[in-house]
Scaffold this motif. Sequence first.
Motif, PDB file in Angstrom:
ATOM      1  N   TYR A 102       0.826  -1.195   0.000  1.00  0.00           N
ATOM      2  CA  TYR A 102       0.000   0.000   0.000  1.00  0.00           C
ATOM      3  C   TYR A 102       0.862   1.247   0.000  1.00  0.00           C
ATOM      4  O   TYR A 102       2.063   1.190   0.240  1.00  0.00           O
ATOM      5  N   VAL A 103       0.200   2.365  -0.303  1.00  0.00           N
ATOM      6  CA  VAL A 103       0.829   3.676  -0.250  1.00  0.00           C
ATOM      7  C   VAL A 103      -0.243   4.682   0.139  1.00  0.00           C
ATOM      8  O   VAL A 103      -1.373   4.606  -0.341  1.00  0.00           O
ATOM      9  N   GLY A 104       0.114   5.591   1.014  1.00  0.00           N
ATOM     10  CA  GLY A 104      -0.804   6.646   1.419  1.00  0.00           C
ATOM     11  C   GLY A 104      -0.830   7.760   0.391  1.00  0.00           C
ATOM     12  O   GLY A 104      -0.052   7.776  -0.571  1.00  0.00           O
ATOM     13  N   THR A 105      -1.735   8.703   0.616  1.00  0.00           N
ATOM     14  CA  THR A 105      -1.874   9.839  -0.287  1.00  0.00           C
ATOM     15  C   THR A 105      -1.589  11.140   0.452  1.00  0.00           C
ATOM     16  O   THR A 105      -1.569  11.179   1.680  1.00  0.00           O
ATOM     17  N   HIS A 106      -1.391  12.181  -0.317  1.00  0.00           N
ATOM     18  CA  HIS A 106      -1.246  13.523   0.242  1.00  0.00           C
ATOM     19  C   HIS A 106      -2.624  13.943   0.762  1.00  0.00           C
ATOM     20  O   HIS A 106      -3.534  14.203  -0.023  1.00  0.00           O
ATOM     21  N   GLY A 107      -2.771  13.962   2.059  1.00  0.00           N
ATOM     22  CA  GLY A 107      -4.047  14.354   2.664  1.00  0.00           C
ATOM     23  C   GLY A 107      -5.195  13.526   2.114  1.00  0.00           C
ATOM     24  O   GLY A 107      -5.081  12.320   1.971  1.00  0.00           O
ATOM     25  N   ARG A 108      -6.269  14.185   1.802  1.00  0.00           N
ATOM     26  CA  ARG A 108      -7.458  13.488   1.307  1.00  0.00           C
ATOM     27  C   ARG A 108      -7.466  13.375  -0.224  1.00  0.00           C
ATOM     28  O   ARG A 108      -8.462  12.977  -0.808  1.00  0.00           O
ATOM     29  N   SER A 109      -6.357  13.724  -0.848  1.00  0.00           N
ATOM     30  CA  SER A 109      -6.292  13.678  -2.306  1.00  0.00           C
ATOM     31  C   SER A 109      -6.102  12.243  -2.798  1.00  0.00           C
ATOM     32  O   SER A 109      -6.038  11.301  -2.020  1.00  0.00           O
ATOM     33  N   LYS A 110      -5.971  12.114  -4.108  1.00  0.00           N
ATOM     34  CA  LYS A 110      -5.663  10.819  -4.710  1.00  0.00           C
ATOM     35  C   LYS A 110      -4.197  10.741  -5.121  1.00  0.00           C
ATOM     36  O   LYS A 110      -3.762   9.755  -5.696  1.00  0.00           O
ATOM     37  N   ALA A 111      -3.401  11.777  -4.799  1.00  0.00           N
ATOM     38  CA  ALA A 111      -1.984  11.821  -5.173  1.00  0.00           C
ATOM     39  C   ALA A 111      -1.160  10.979  -4.193  1.00  0.00           C
ATOM     40  O   ALA A 111      -1.085  11.303  -3.006  1.00  0.00           O
ATOM     41  N   PRO A 112      -0.525   9.892  -4.662  1.00  0.00           N
ATOM     42  CA  PRO A 112       0.240   9.029  -3.753  1.00  0.00           C
ATOM     43  C   PRO A 112       1.476   9.726  -3.191  1.00  0.00           C
ATOM     44  O   PRO A 112       2.079  10.580  -3.845  1.00  0.00           O
ATOM     45  N   LEU A 113       1.860   9.333  -1.984  1.00  0.00           N
ATOM     46  CA  LEU A 113       3.042   9.881  -1.317  1.00  0.00           C
ATOM     47  C   LEU A 113       4.341   9.270  -1.836  1.00  0.00           C
ATOM     48  O   LEU A 113       5.419   9.726  -1.488  1.00  0.00           O
ATOM     49  N   GLY A 114       4.232   8.219  -2.603  1.00  0.00           N
ATOM     50  CA  GLY A 114       5.407   7.523  -3.135  1.00  0.00           C
ATOM     51  C   GLY A 114       4.924   6.353  -3.962  1.00  0.00           C
ATOM     52  O   GLY A 114       3.895   6.447  -4.632  1.00  0.00           O
ATOM     53  N   THR A 115       5.655   5.251  -3.856  1.00  0.00           N
ATOM     54  CA  THR A 115       5.261   4.033  -4.554  1.00  0.00           C
ATOM     55  C   THR A 115       4.691   3.031  -3.562  1.00  0.00           C
ATOM     56  O   THR A 115       4.981   3.103  -2.361  1.00  0.00           O
ATOM     57  N   MET A 116       3.908   2.100  -4.057  1.00  0.00           N
ATOM     58  CA  MET A 116       3.350   1.070  -3.181  1.00  0.00           C
ATOM     59  C   MET A 116       4.492   0.239  -2.605  1.00  0.00           C
ATOM     60  O   MET A 116       5.493  -0.005  -3.275  1.00  0.00           O
ATOM     61  N   ALA A 117       4.318  -0.176  -1.362  1.00  0.00           N
ATOM     62  CA  ALA A 117       5.363  -0.945  -0.685  1.00  0.00           C
ATOM     63  C   ALA A 117       4.754  -2.140   0.028  1.00  0.00           C
ATOM     64  O   ALA A 117       3.740  -2.014   0.710  1.00  0.00           O
ATOM     65  N   ASN A 118       5.423  -3.291  -0.106  1.00  0.00           N
ATOM     66  CA  ASN A 118       5.008  -4.471   0.647  1.00  0.00           C
ATOM     67  C   ASN A 118       5.666  -4.401   2.033  1.00  0.00           C
ATOM     68  O   ASN A 118       6.374  -3.441   2.356  1.00  0.00           O
ATOM     69  N   ALA A 119       5.448  -5.415   2.855  1.00  0.00           N
ATOM     70  CA  ALA A 119       5.941  -5.386   4.241  1.00  0.00           C
ATOM     71  C   ALA A 119       7.455  -5.226   4.298  1.00  0.00           C
ATOM     72  O   ALA A 119       7.979  -4.459   5.117  1.00  0.00           O
ATOM     73  N   GLU A 120       8.183  -5.931   3.435  1.00  0.00           N
ATOM     74  CA  GLU A 120       9.643  -5.842   3.451  1.00  0.00           C
ATOM     75  C   GLU A 120      10.105  -4.419   3.125  1.00  0.00           C
ATOM     76  O   GLU A 120      10.936  -3.851   3.842  1.00  0.00           O
TER      77      GLU A 120
END
Length: 120
Positions: free
Chosen positions: A36-54
């Motif tokens: 998963y990857v979070g977004t900038h606030g309530r936007s749809k713009a991701p904070l980076g790339t998706m990351a698995n647990a590792e």
Amino acid sequence: MECPYCGSPAVFMTHKEFYGRDYGGNVYVCRPCDAYVGTHGRSKAPLGTMANAELRRYRNQAHAAFDPIWKSKSMHRTAAYRWMQKVMDLTPQEAHIGMFDVPKCIKLVEICSRYRSHSS
């Protein structure tokens, strides 16, 4: 957004739906990969790339090594990110831990360790 691990479409969710509590943002999720990857606030713009647990573990280690440099006031935050960009030979867009893969996280931890040992 597509999961970089399995290629499935990521599901867009609010923090409340994902975490069970509203932290004021959203997240793109691939449940099968636990990526998963979070977004900038309530936007749809991701904070980076998706990351698995590792990758999340390595990114946390990178933040643990890097953040004290600017939080201790040894460098202003902006200067610290410019320093990271320079010592790791990154573009401004790449100089965010949320964009890093495992090797870049490892490299940043090593560089920060050398920086701390020389600045002590």
